[in-house]
Design a protein around this motif. Structure first.
Motif, PDB file in Angstrom:
ATOM      1  N   ARG A 160      57.291 -21.659  32.408  1.00  0.00           N
ATOM      2  CA  ARG A 160      58.075 -21.298  31.220  1.00  0.00           C
ATOM      3  C   ARG A 160      57.204 -21.154  29.990  1.00  0.00           C
ATOM      4  O   ARG A 160      57.431 -20.287  29.135  1.00  0.00           O
ATOM      5  CB  ARG A 160      59.139 -22.378  30.982  1.00  0.00           C
ATOM      6  CG  ARG A 160      60.080 -22.094  29.816  1.00  0.00           C
ATOM      7  CD  ARG A 160      60.784 -23.367  29.357  1.00  0.00           C
ATOM      8  NE  ARG A 160      59.854 -24.302  28.712  1.00  0.00           N
ATOM      9  CZ  ARG A 160      60.227 -25.495  28.238  1.00  0.00           C
ATOM     10  NH1 ARG A 160      61.476 -25.909  28.369  1.00  0.00           N
ATOM     11  NH2 ARG A 160      59.335 -26.278  27.660  1.00  0.00           N
ATOM     12  N   ASP A 161      56.168 -21.998  29.872  1.00  0.00           N
ATOM     13  CA  ASP A 161      55.331 -22.000  28.675  1.00  0.00           C
ATOM     14  C   ASP A 161      54.068 -21.165  28.831  1.00  0.00           C
ATOM     15  O   ASP A 161      53.089 -21.373  28.115  1.00  0.00           O
ATOM     16  CB  ASP A 161      54.959 -23.446  28.316  1.00  0.00           C
ATOM     17  CG  ASP A 161      56.160 -24.222  27.803  1.00  0.00           C
ATOM     18  OD1 ASP A 161      57.190 -23.593  27.507  1.00  0.00           O
ATOM     19  OD2 ASP A 161      56.087 -25.460  27.717  1.00  0.00           O
ATOM     20  N   GLY A 162      54.072 -20.228  29.760  1.00  0.00           N
ATOM     21  CA  GLY A 162      53.018 -19.228  29.794  1.00  0.00           C
ATOM     22  C   GLY A 162      51.936 -19.415  30.814  1.00  0.00           C
ATOM     23  O   GLY A 162      50.992 -18.615  30.866  1.00  0.00           O
ATOM     24  N   CYS A 163      51.997 -20.445  31.645  1.00  0.00           N
ATOM     25  CA  CYS A 163      50.972 -20.624  32.668  1.00  0.00           C
ATOM     26  C   CYS A 163      51.145 -19.584  33.776  1.00  0.00           C
ATOM     27  O   CYS A 163      52.257 -19.132  34.068  1.00  0.00           O
ATOM     28  CB  CYS A 163      51.045 -22.025  33.274  1.00  0.00           C
ATOM     29  SG  CYS A 163      50.497 -23.343  32.165  1.00  0.00           S
ATOM     30  N   CYS A 183      46.236 -22.238  32.537  1.00  0.00           N
ATOM     31  CA  CYS A 183      46.805 -22.221  31.190  1.00  0.00           C
ATOM     32  C   CYS A 183      46.730 -20.805  30.594  1.00  0.00           C
ATOM     33  O   CYS A 183      45.932 -19.969  31.042  1.00  0.00           O
ATOM     34  CB  CYS A 183      46.051 -23.200  30.288  1.00  0.00           C
ATOM     35  SG  CYS A 183      46.210 -24.922  30.806  1.00  0.00           S
ATOM     36  N   PRO A 184      47.528 -20.538  29.573  1.00  0.00           N
ATOM     37  CA  PRO A 184      47.478 -19.195  28.962  1.00  0.00           C
ATOM     38  C   PRO A 184      46.087 -18.813  28.470  1.00  0.00           C
ATOM     39  O   PRO A 184      45.739 -17.634  28.473  1.00  0.00           O
ATOM     40  CB  PRO A 184      48.484 -19.314  27.809  1.00  0.00           C
ATOM     41  CG  PRO A 184      49.429 -20.379  28.236  1.00  0.00           C
ATOM     42  CD  PRO A 184      48.611 -21.362  29.016  1.00  0.00           C
ATOM     43  N   GLU A 185      45.294 -19.796  28.038  1.00  0.00           N
ATOM     44  CA  GLU A 185      43.943 -19.484  27.564  1.00  0.00           C
ATOM     45  C   GLU A 185      42.926 -19.441  28.685  1.00  0.00           C
ATOM     46  O   GLU A 185      41.721 -19.234  28.430  1.00  0.00           O
ATOM     47  CB  GLU A 185      43.504 -20.498  26.506  1.00  0.00           C
ATOM     48  CG  GLU A 185      43.351 -21.915  26.994  1.00  0.00           C
ATOM     49  CD  GLU A 185      44.644 -22.712  26.970  1.00  0.00           C
ATOM     50  OE1 GLU A 185      44.587 -23.944  27.109  1.00  0.00           O
ATOM     51  OE2 GLU A 185      45.728 -22.079  26.805  1.00  0.00           O
ATOM     52  N   GLY A 186      43.362 -19.649  29.952  1.00  0.00           N
ATOM     53  CA  GLY A 186      42.476 -19.484  31.095  1.00  0.00           C
ATOM     54  C   GLY A 186      41.936 -20.754  31.698  1.00  0.00           C
ATOM     55  O   GLY A 186      41.183 -20.686  32.671  1.00  0.00           O
ATOM     56  N   ARG A 187      42.276 -21.930  31.182  1.00  0.00           N
ATOM     57  CA  ARG A 187      41.780 -23.179  31.752  1.00  0.00           C
ATOM     58  C   ARG A 187      42.563 -23.535  33.015  1.00  0.00           C
ATOM     59  O   ARG A 187      43.756 -23.290  33.104  1.00  0.00           O
ATOM     60  CB  ARG A 187      41.880 -24.318  30.734  1.00  0.00           C
ATOM     61  CG  ARG A 187      40.913 -24.203  29.567  1.00  0.00           C
ATOM     62  CD  ARG A 187      41.077 -25.381  28.610  1.00  0.00           C
ATOM     63  NE  ARG A 187      42.391 -25.389  27.975  1.00  0.00           N
ATOM     64  CZ  ARG A 187      42.818 -26.368  27.171  1.00  0.00           C
ATOM     65  NH1 ARG A 187      42.028 -27.401  26.926  1.00  0.00           N
ATOM     66  NH2 ARG A 187      44.003 -26.305  26.611  1.00  0.00           N
ATOM     67  N   ASP A 221      39.855 -28.080  34.646  1.00  0.00           N
ATOM     68  CA  ASP A 221      39.387 -28.033  33.263  1.00  0.00           C
ATOM     69  C   ASP A 221      40.196 -28.990  32.400  1.00  0.00           C
ATOM     70  O   ASP A 221      39.705 -29.476  31.372  1.00  0.00           O
ATOM     71  CB  ASP A 221      39.504 -26.612  32.714  1.00  0.00           C
ATOM     72  CG  ASP A 221      38.605 -25.641  33.462  1.00  0.00           C
ATOM     73  OD1 ASP A 221      37.469 -26.031  33.809  1.00  0.00           O
ATOM     74  OD2 ASP A 221      39.045 -24.501  33.713  1.00  0.00           O
ATOM     75  N   LEU A 222      41.437 -29.226  32.821  1.00  0.00           N
ATOM     76  CA  LEU A 222      42.323 -30.141  32.105  1.00  0.00           C
ATOM     77  C   LEU A 222      43.197 -30.834  33.139  1.00  0.00           C
ATOM     78  O   LEU A 222      43.835 -30.180  33.970  1.00  0.00           O
ATOM     79  CB  LEU A 222      43.189 -29.382  31.095  1.00  0.00           C
ATOM     80  CG  LEU A 222      44.162 -30.217  30.261  1.00  0.00           C
ATOM     81  CD1 LEU A 222      43.398 -31.238  29.417  1.00  0.00           C
ATOM     82  CD2 LEU A 222      44.999 -29.325  29.358  1.00  0.00           C
ATOM     83  N   PRO A 263      51.690 -29.876  26.659  1.00  0.00           N
ATOM     84  CA  PRO A 263      50.591 -30.846  26.508  1.00  0.00           C
ATOM     85  C   PRO A 263      49.220 -30.192  26.402  1.00  0.00           C
ATOM     86  O   PRO A 263      48.364 -30.673  25.663  1.00  0.00           O
ATOM     87  CB  PRO A 263      50.708 -31.706  27.773  1.00  0.00           C
ATOM     88  CG  PRO A 263      52.130 -31.569  28.198  1.00  0.00           C
ATOM     89  CD  PRO A 263      52.538 -30.192  27.824  1.00  0.00           C
ATOM     90  N   TRP A 264      48.967 -29.122  27.117  1.00  0.00           N
ATOM     91  CA  TRP A 264      47.655 -28.482  27.048  1.00  0.00           C
ATOM     92  C   TRP A 264      47.421 -27.737  25.743  1.00  0.00           C
ATOM     93  O   TRP A 264      46.288 -27.552  25.307  1.00  0.00           O
ATOM     94  CB  TRP A 264      47.477 -27.510  28.221  1.00  0.00           C
ATOM     95  CG  TRP A 264      48.520 -26.416  28.258  1.00  0.00           C
ATOM     96  CD1 TRP A 264      48.517 -25.248  27.574  1.00  0.00           C
ATOM     97  CD2 TRP A 264      49.726 -26.443  29.029  1.00  0.00           C
ATOM     98  NE1 TRP A 264      49.651 -24.516  27.848  1.00  0.00           N
ATOM     99  CE2 TRP A 264      50.407 -25.234  28.749  1.00  0.00           C
ATOM    100  CE3 TRP A 264      50.290 -27.345  29.905  1.00  0.00           C
ATOM    101  CZ2 TRP A 264      51.630 -24.911  29.328  1.00  0.00           C
ATOM    102  CZ3 TRP A 264      51.506 -27.014  30.482  1.00  0.00           C
ATOM    103  CH2 TRP A 264      52.171 -25.828  30.198  1.00  0.00           C
ATOM    104  N   ALA A 265      48.528 -27.351  25.071  1.00  0.00           N
ATOM    105  CA  ALA A 265      48.377 -26.634  23.806  1.00  0.00           C
ATOM    106  C   ALA A 265      47.876 -27.564  22.699  1.00  0.00           C
ATOM    107  O   ALA A 265      47.146 -27.132  21.793  1.00  0.00           O
ATOM    108  CB  ALA A 265      49.704 -26.013  23.387  1.00  0.00           C
ATOM    109  N   ALA A 266      48.263 -28.844  22.749  1.00  0.00           N
ATOM    110  CA  ALA A 266      47.829 -29.801  21.734  1.00  0.00           C
ATOM    111  C   ALA A 266      46.510 -30.462  22.085  1.00  0.00           C
ATOM    112  O   ALA A 266      45.980 -31.238  21.284  1.00  0.00           O
ATOM    113  CB  ALA A 266      48.912 -30.868  21.544  1.00  0.00           C
ATOM    114  N   TYR A 267      45.990 -30.178  23.273  1.00  0.00           N
ATOM    115  CA  TYR A 267      44.755 -30.836  23.717  1.00  0.00           C
ATOM    116  C   TYR A 267      43.562 -29.982  23.277  1.00  0.00           C
ATOM    117  O   TYR A 267      43.384 -28.853  23.732  1.00  0.00           O
ATOM    118  CB  TYR A 267      44.769 -31.010  25.242  1.00  0.00           C
ATOM    119  CG  TYR A 267      43.582 -31.769  25.773  1.00  0.00           C
ATOM    120  CD1 TYR A 267      43.483 -33.147  25.589  1.00  0.00           C
ATOM    121  CD2 TYR A 267      42.570 -31.120  26.461  1.00  0.00           C
ATOM    122  CE1 TYR A 267      42.407 -33.852  26.087  1.00  0.00           C
ATOM    123  CE2 TYR A 267      41.494 -31.815  26.957  1.00  0.00           C
ATOM    124  CZ  TYR A 267      41.403 -33.180  26.777  1.00  0.00           C
ATOM    125  OH  TYR A 267      40.349 -33.876  27.260  1.00  0.00           O
TER     126      TYR A 267
END
Length: 273
Positions: A160-163, A183-187, A221-222, A263-267
């Motif tokens: 839902r959050d872009g993964c 993740c959306p940024e690739g992690r 990565d996370l 959670p990954w967006a704030a990390y």
């Protein structure tokens, strides 16, 4: 004294064989059989939808037989064939009319969700909400979910959050990873899900087992540990040292309800507890 002889009656001559009448009889019989077969074939579909027509047809046949019986007259083979053909034709017409009448529409069941990567349940990578059955968005009733359903709900939140490339991989031999995504940024994101009760906190041993595989084996990565309960202080200390993000119950509900970012967006490089 001589006895008078009685005059003898001439023996009645037998009927001569009439080829034309015989052929007509068998032709009518074949017509009746063919018409009957068509009627039975048409009525077979009607019986399953409208069984009342069978009862009506039986009543009509019985009424016809009783009516002819009261007349007490002899019926010829041709007459029987003609009347039977008319009755079957009427029954066929009635059955065809009933078939043309549209049956009431049946409710269609929703399509089943796509299979998980391990063959147990829906796969959030297909774009379907694996935890939607537990409660409508926003939020989920995590307490009503089984451990497997909880994993699917977490995977659905990631999607839902872009993964992307979200897969539920939990099960025997998962080596601590329950959900893997990008993740959306690739992690590369590796998540362990702990469906615990309020009185059962995630301990340091749980974190140590996950910490020994999440980075070296799963190449994360996370790394996240998500629970419906809370973490003990030793577990939080170990997570801070290893860089594992701990998502406790309050943070999970805020993420699910949309009151907090993923959670990954704030990390941003340090552990988040």
């Amino acid at each position: 004294m001589t006895m008078p002889e009685r005059p003898t009656r001439p023996l009645p001559r037998g009927r001569r064989f009439d080829l034309r009448a015989t052929a007509m009889f068998f032709g009518l019989l074949a017509t009746v059989l063919v018409t009957g077969g068509l009627a039975v074939r048409a009525l077979s579909g009607v019986v399953s939808q409208r069984p009342i027509w069978v009862f009506v047809l039986v009543c009509v046949v019985l009424a016809t037989v009783l009516a002819h019986g009261r007349r007490r007259r002899r019926l010829s083979a041709a007459g029987i064939a003609r009347r039977a053909g008319e009755a079957l034709e009427q029954a066929t017409t009635t059955a065809l009319d009933a078939l043309e009448t549209p049956a009431p529409a049946l409710a269609t069941a929703p399509a089943p969700p796509a299979a998980r990567a391990d063959g147990h349940g829906p796969d959030p990578a297909s774009g379907q909400d694996a935890g939607h059955a537990a409660g409508d968005e926003p939020g989920y009733d995590f307490d009503a979910l089984s451990p497997v359903e909880f994993e699917e709900a977490i995977a659905a939140l990631c999607a839902r959050d872009g993964c992307s490339q979200v897969h539920v991989v939990g099960g025997a031999g998962d080596l601590g990873a329950d959900v893997i995504a990008v993740c959306p940024e690739g992690r590369r994101l590796v998540i362990q899900c702990k469906r615990y009760g309020d009185d059962n906190k995630v301990g340091s041993q749980d974190l140590q087992r996950f910490g020994g595989t999440c980075f070296t084996v799963h190449e994360a990565d996370l790394a996240l540990v998500v629970t419906t309960s809370d973490f003990t202080e030793p577990a939080e200390g170990y997570a801070a040292q290893c860089g594992i993000v701990c998502v406790a119950r309050d943070a999970l509900l805020a993420w699910s309800d949309g009151r907090a970012p993923a959670p990954w967006a704030a990390y941003a490089g340090g552990p988040q507890v």
